[in-house]
Design a protein around this motif. Structure first.
Motif, PDB file in Angstrom:
ATOM      1  N   MET A 169       0.839  -1.187   0.000  1.00 31.94           N
ATOM      2  CA  MET A 169       0.000   0.000   0.000  1.00 31.94           C
ATOM      3  C   MET A 169       0.882   1.249   0.000  1.00 31.94           C
ATOM      4  N   ARG A 170       0.554   2.204  -0.838  1.00 32.47           N
ATOM      5  CA  ARG A 170       1.245   3.494  -0.813  1.00 32.47           C
ATOM      6  C   ARG A 170       0.673   4.351   0.312  1.00 32.47           C
ATOM      7  N   LEU A 171       1.542   4.967   1.090  1.00 31.50           N
ATOM      8  CA  LEU A 171       1.103   5.785   2.211  1.00 31.50           C
ATOM      9  C   LEU A 171       1.820   7.130   2.148  1.00 31.50           C
ATOM     10  N   PRO A 200      -4.567  -6.117  -4.799  1.00 30.93           N
ATOM     11  CA  PRO A 200      -3.337  -6.692  -5.344  1.00 30.93           C
ATOM     12  C   PRO A 200      -2.132  -5.804  -5.043  1.00 30.93           C
ATOM     13  N   GLY A 201      -1.044  -6.431  -4.617  1.00 28.49           N
ATOM     14  CA  GLY A 201       0.172  -5.700  -4.314  1.00 28.49           C
ATOM     15  C   GLY A 201       0.285  -5.226  -2.884  1.00 28.49           C
ATOM     16  N   VAL A 202      -0.837  -5.214  -2.162  1.00 28.53           N
ATOM     17  CA  VAL A 202      -0.834  -4.768  -0.763  1.00 28.53           C
ATOM     18  C   VAL A 202      -0.463  -5.934   0.143  1.00 28.53           C
ATOM     19  N   VAL A 203       0.434  -5.685   1.076  1.00 25.02           N
ATOM     20  CA  VAL A 203       0.840  -6.729   2.011  1.00 25.02           C
ATOM     21  C   VAL A 203      -0.176  -6.828   3.139  1.00 25.02           C
ATOM     22  N   PHE A 204      -0.717  -8.027   3.336  1.00 20.01           N
ATOM     23  CA  PHE A 204      -1.607  -8.292   4.460  1.00 20.01           C
ATOM     24  C   PHE A 204      -0.806  -9.008   5.544  1.00 20.01           C
ATOM     25  N   ARG A 205      -0.823  -8.454   6.731  1.00 19.21           N
ATOM     26  CA  ARG A 205      -0.113  -9.085   7.847  1.00 19.21           C
ATOM     27  C   ARG A 205      -0.761 -10.423   8.190  1.00 19.21           C
ATOM     28  N   ARG A 206       0.032 -11.360   8.677  1.00 18.07           N
ATOM     29  CA  ARG A 206      -0.491 -12.669   9.054  1.00 18.07           C
ATOM     30  C   ARG A 206      -1.618 -12.529  10.072  1.00 18.07           C
ATOM     31  N   GLU A 207      -1.401 -11.677  11.072  1.00 18.33           N
ATOM     32  CA  GLU A 207      -2.412 -11.486  12.107  1.00 18.33           C
ATOM     33  C   GLU A 207      -3.712 -10.961  11.527  1.00 18.33           C
ATOM     34  N   GLN A 208      -3.588 -10.061  10.545  1.00 17.92           N
ATOM     35  CA  GLN A 208      -4.769  -9.481   9.906  1.00 17.92           C
ATOM     36  C   GLN A 208      -5.540 -10.538   9.119  1.00 17.92           C
ATOM     37  N   ILE A 209      -4.805 -11.390   8.388  1.00 22.81           N
ATOM     38  CA  ILE A 209      -5.457 -12.441   7.600  1.00 22.81           C
ATOM     39  C   ILE A 209      -6.198 -13.414   8.507  1.00 22.81           C
ATOM     40  N   ILE A 210      -5.533 -13.824   9.584  1.00 27.09           N
ATOM     41  CA  ILE A 210      -6.157 -14.750  10.534  1.00 27.09           C
ATOM     42  C   ILE A 210      -7.434 -14.143  11.102  1.00 27.09           C
ATOM     43  N   SER A 211      -7.371 -12.856  11.439  1.00 28.57           N
ATOM     44  CA  SER A 211      -8.543 -12.185  12.004  1.00 28.57           C
ATOM     45  C   SER A 211      -9.681 -12.099  10.995  1.00 28.57           C
ATOM     46  N   GLU A 212      -9.345 -11.778   9.725  1.00 31.12           N
ATOM     47  CA  GLU A 212     -10.366 -11.582   8.702  1.00 31.12           C
ATOM     48  C   GLU A 212     -10.977 -12.905   8.232  1.00 31.12           C
ATOM     49  N   VAL A 213     -10.139 -13.914   8.024  1.00 32.02           N
ATOM     50  CA  VAL A 213     -10.600 -15.167   7.414  1.00 32.02           C
ATOM     51  C   VAL A 213     -11.061 -16.180   8.458  1.00 32.02           C
ATOM     52  N   ALA A 264       3.591 -18.210  -8.114  1.00 33.83           N
ATOM     53  CA  ALA A 264       4.024 -16.825  -7.895  1.00 33.83           C
ATOM     54  C   ALA A 264       2.861 -15.877  -7.607  1.00 33.83           C
ATOM     55  N   LEU A 265       1.626 -16.373  -7.661  1.00 27.42           N
ATOM     56  CA  LEU A 265       0.469 -15.498  -7.472  1.00 27.42           C
ATOM     57  C   LEU A 265       0.436 -14.904  -6.073  1.00 27.42           C
ATOM     58  N   ILE A 266       0.720 -15.732  -5.059  1.00 26.17           N
ATOM     59  CA  ILE A 266       0.720 -15.265  -3.677  1.00 26.17           C
ATOM     60  C   ILE A 266       2.164 -15.230  -3.189  1.00 26.17           C
ATOM     61  N   GLU A 267       2.648 -14.047  -2.914  1.00 27.08           N
ATOM     62  CA  GLU A 267       4.041 -13.857  -2.514  1.00 27.08           C
ATOM     63  C   GLU A 267       4.155 -13.776  -0.994  1.00 27.08           C
ATOM     64  N   THR A 268       5.134 -14.480  -0.454  1.00 24.75           N
ATOM     65  CA  THR A 268       5.423 -14.406   0.974  1.00 24.75           C
ATOM     66  C   THR A 268       6.321 -13.205   1.237  1.00 24.75           C
ATOM     67  N   VAL A 269       5.912 -12.331   2.143  1.00 26.27           N
ATOM     68  CA  VAL A 269       6.737 -11.198   2.563  1.00 26.27           C
ATOM     69  C   VAL A 269       7.310 -11.578   3.919  1.00 26.27           C
ATOM     70  N   ARG A 270       8.550 -11.955   3.924  1.00 24.23           N
ATOM     71  CA  ARG A 270       9.166 -12.554   5.107  1.00 24.23           C
ATOM     72  C   ARG A 270       9.025 -11.671   6.346  1.00 24.23           C
ATOM     73  N   GLY A 271       8.544 -12.278   7.401  1.00 19.82           N
ATOM     74  CA  GLY A 271       8.396 -11.569   8.663  1.00 19.82           C
ATOM     75  C   GLY A 271       7.172 -10.695   8.766  1.00 19.82           C
ATOM     76  N   VAL A 272       6.387 -10.628   7.694  1.00 19.96           N
ATOM     77  CA  VAL A 272       5.209  -9.741   7.704  1.00 19.96           C
ATOM     78  C   VAL A 272       3.936 -10.511   7.368  1.00 19.96           C
ATOM     79  N   GLY A 273       3.853 -11.025   6.135  1.00 20.40           N
ATOM     80  CA  GLY A 273       2.624 -11.707   5.731  1.00 20.40           C
ATOM     81  C   GLY A 273       2.658 -12.093   4.270  1.00 20.40           C
ATOM     82  N   TYR A 274       1.565 -11.800   3.561  1.00 13.64           N
ATOM     83  CA  TYR A 274       1.438 -12.219   2.161  1.00 13.64           C
ATOM     84  C   TYR A 274       0.821 -11.100   1.321  1.00 13.64           C
ATOM     85  N   ARG A 275       1.118 -11.152   0.033  1.00 19.70           N
ATOM     86  CA  ARG A 275       0.445 -10.248  -0.899  1.00 19.70           C
ATOM     87  C   ARG A 275       0.196 -10.983  -2.201  1.00 19.70           C
ATOM     88  N   LEU A 276      -0.838 -10.546  -2.908  1.00 23.24           N
ATOM     89  CA  LEU A 276      -1.170 -11.141  -4.195  1.00 23.24           C
ATOM     90  C   LEU A 276      -0.496 -10.328  -5.294  1.00 23.24           C
TER      91      LEU A 276
END
Length: 228
Positions: free
Chosen positions: A1-3, A171-184, A211-223
């Motif tokens: 995400m751009r901030l 797409p392209g936004v990193v979702f934190r592992r904790e956020q994914i667990i909470s949402e899904v 390659a569709l779902i990329e692991t962002v080490r130490g953070v989570g995943y992004r599509l």
């Protein structure tokens, strides 16, 4: 995400930018109200959230917020030492989406950024009435919960679909592992981390797109949106 981080203190901005970058944000730093407004032009990069400090050198932060709201619907989170209720109400009335008081906990700030971002996505989806997500050869029908790749239906479990739909909304936004667990999974991170990893691996295999779902080490995943 751009901030877009609007902060005149370079030391504060550098420290916060480093933290945000570690959590998957692409940070642009503006040191004044005028610099922030120049960044928020239609032909500009586009931002998911504006983090707006109110103590700016050239303009009052409230005035900047009002100008931002006139030119874009990008969520604005005010960050300030002004903790009184009247100041908060004034900021919200000017169009701010949230209000964080200094000193703040970094975890809370990150949670608020993700919260206003999720609300914006949900509102945009509801307004547009879009019921499908298209990502190159991947087609996701939200009402029927059907996924196809190049026209072939892919059988997914309920949680696999929910996970894919969540990531595909941004797409392209990193979702934190904790956020994914909470949402899904609607639960906390503890004890569910391995389940998330298994579902990600299963999605990659079923879609035949590792390659569709990329692991962002130490953070989570992004599509990573594939080419059409």
């Amino acid at each position: 995400m751009r901030l877009l981080l609007v902060e005149d203190d370079n030391h504060v901005a550098a420290a916060l930018s480093a933290i945000l970058a570690r959590h998957g944000f692409d940070v642009t730093h503006a040191r004044s109200g005028e610099e922030a407004l120049r960044a928020l032009v239609p032909e500009g990069p586009g931002f998911g959230v504006v983090l707006l400090d109110l103590g700016l050198p050239d303009q009052d932060g409230y005035e900047v917020c009002g100008k931002i709201r006139k030119r874009t619907s990008t969520p604005v989170i005010m960050v300030t030492a002004r903790s009184d209720v009247r100041s908060r109400i004034h900021g919200l009335n000017l169009g701010a989406d949230d209000y964080v008081v200094k000193p703040y906990d970094t975890g809370e700030l990150l949670a608020r950024i993700h919260a206003v971002s999720r609300r914006t996505v949900h509102e945009a989806t509801a307004t547009s009435g879009d019921s499908a997500l298209r990502l190159g050869p991947v087609h996701i029908e939200l009402p029927t919960r059907q996924v196809t790749v190049d026209g072939t239906v892919i059988q997914l479990t309920r949680k696999e679909f929910d996970l894919l739909a969540l990531l595909a909304q941004r797409p392209g936004v990193v979702f934190r592992r904790e956020q994914i667990i909470s949402e899904v999974w609607r639960t906390s991170w503890e004890g569910t981390g391995r389940t998330l990893e298994v579902h990600v691996a299963s999605l990659r295999a079923k879609l035949r797109m590792p390659a569709l779902i990329e692991t962002v080490r130490g953070v989570g995943y992004r599509l990573v949106a594939p080419a059409a």
